[in-house]
Design a protein around this motif. Structure first.
Motif, mmCIF file in Angstrom:
data_model
loop_
_atom_site.group_PDB
_atom_site.id
_atom_site.type_symbol
_atom_site.label_atom_id
_atom_site.label_comp_id
_atom_site.label_asym_id
_atom_site.label_seq_id
_atom_site.Cartn_x
_atom_site.Cartn_y
_atom_site.Cartn_z
ATOM 1 N N SER A 80 -3.076 -20.726 -12.136
ATOM 2 C CA SER A 80 -2.982 -20.638 -13.734
ATOM 3 C C SER A 80 -4.158 -20.013 -13.857
ATOM 4 C CB SER A 80 -2.196 -21.599 -13.961
ATOM 5 O OG SER A 80 -2.883 -22.666 -14.095
ATOM 6 N N ASP A 81 -5.013 -19.970 -13.047
ATOM 7 C CA ASP A 81 -6.936 -19.928 -13.478
ATOM 8 C C ASP A 81 -6.693 -18.782 -14.227
ATOM 9 O OD1 ASP A 81 -7.658 -22.299 -13.280
ATOM 10 O OD2 ASP A 81 -8.786 -22.069 -11.329
ATOM 11 N N GLU B 75 1.729 -29.654 -8.641
ATOM 12 C CA GLU B 75 1.388 -28.243 -9.539
ATOM 13 C C GLU B 75 1.355 -27.299 -9.098
ATOM 14 O OE1 GLU B 75 -2.592 -27.620 -11.071
ATOM 15 O OE2 GLU B 75 -1.951 -27.059 -12.448
HETATM 16 MN MN LIG Z 1 -6.733 -24.828 -12.283
#
Ligand SMILES: [Mn+2]
Ligand SMILES: [Mn+2]
Ligand SMILES: [Zn+2]
Ligand SMILES: [Zn+2]
Lengths: 142, 142
Positions: A80-81, B75
């Motif tokens: 998600s960067d 994640e």
């Molecule tokens: Mn990350």
DNA sequence: CATTTACATTAAAACAATTCTAAACTGTTG
DNA sequence: CAACAGTTTAGAATTGTTTTAATGTAAATG
């Protein structure tokens, strides 16, 4: 052959006029013989460093998003960067090298086709993509 | 049975002391019978609204990251807007409903196991995960 | 060809998710 | 109790991305 007219067509198809800035972006994206993956940051760096051009961030984002919407680019979510984009717009799978943060296409020859037996009721499958995370054998995978 | 001691153990394993705030987070994450997916924002909302507690964002992020590092949370990258976390830490696949932005586990019964024929040289496969994007049939997929 | 209009570019501001900082706090240890 | 290590917190900083609003450009109109 005249790539400019191809780029112009792609831009028009995406609802954009063929400006100098956008044609530059097209050249970077669509002239390489091989497809590749990039982030907006990568692209901006290339424009600044290799081309010594200056195209504003807003124009870069606008153009990339228009191409994505039209299907001339694909967006890949690795973490998600930041967003990764792909000039290979066919449905395909990826290796992600956790050591180098590199995204590598997985040839269809390297993987058996994925068979989904049961789908969510009332929904249509839009895409099936596999992400294979790899790392050096003797690495601490955090 | 005494869940507190389980949570305490998980925290210790993750290198954290069992404080009141962290135990609250544990309860939210690990007491439900079913696993689930959440964003940091979801979790914060639950803490504020349902528990009428106040735990600072920094503590929430720290705790979630420690659990992720230790492997008590996973994640999932769907898009680059935000991170999704999963209390189901087994290797598994997902449906992503583009209409509702909902992430749904794909049971192993619903998909044939994915067979990778060729890997990147010198690398070890860490995980193979499939993301199936679905949407309502009569939807404009932008 | 001048004028109008639509679309583009840009720098900078706004925004949202996440990370960092530094000060106050807590609980454990000597 | 005093010292210490680790914790919580509010808020600041950072990062990627989107929006804004002013200025520029060029196609379309008459
Ligand atoms: Mn990350
Ligand atoms: Mn996005
Ligand atoms: Zn690719
Ligand atoms: Zn899951």
């Amino acid at each position: 052959m005249n790539n400019i007219s191809i780029y112009t067509e792609k831009l028009r198809e995406s609802g954009l006029r063929p400006t100098r800035q956008r044609l530059k972006i097209c050249e970077l994206l669509f002239s390489p013989e091989k497809t590749f993956h990039f982030t907006i940051n990568d692209l901006t760096k290339i424009i600044e460093d290799k081309l010594s051009e200056k195209i504003s961030l807003a124009t870069i984002y606008n153009t990339i998003h228009a191409f994505k919407k039209k299907g001339y680019l694909k967006e890949i979510s690795i973490n998600s960067d930041k967003s990764y984009f792909d000039t290979n717009v066919t449905e395909h799978h990826h290796f992600f090298d956790e050591d180098t943060n590199e995204l590598i296409d997985c040839s269809n020859d390297d993987i058996d086709s994925v068979n989904i037996k049961k789908n969510i009721t009332g929904k249509k499958i839009k895409s099936i993509e596999v992400l294979i995370k790899v790392a050096s054998d003797n690495q601490n995978q955090n």
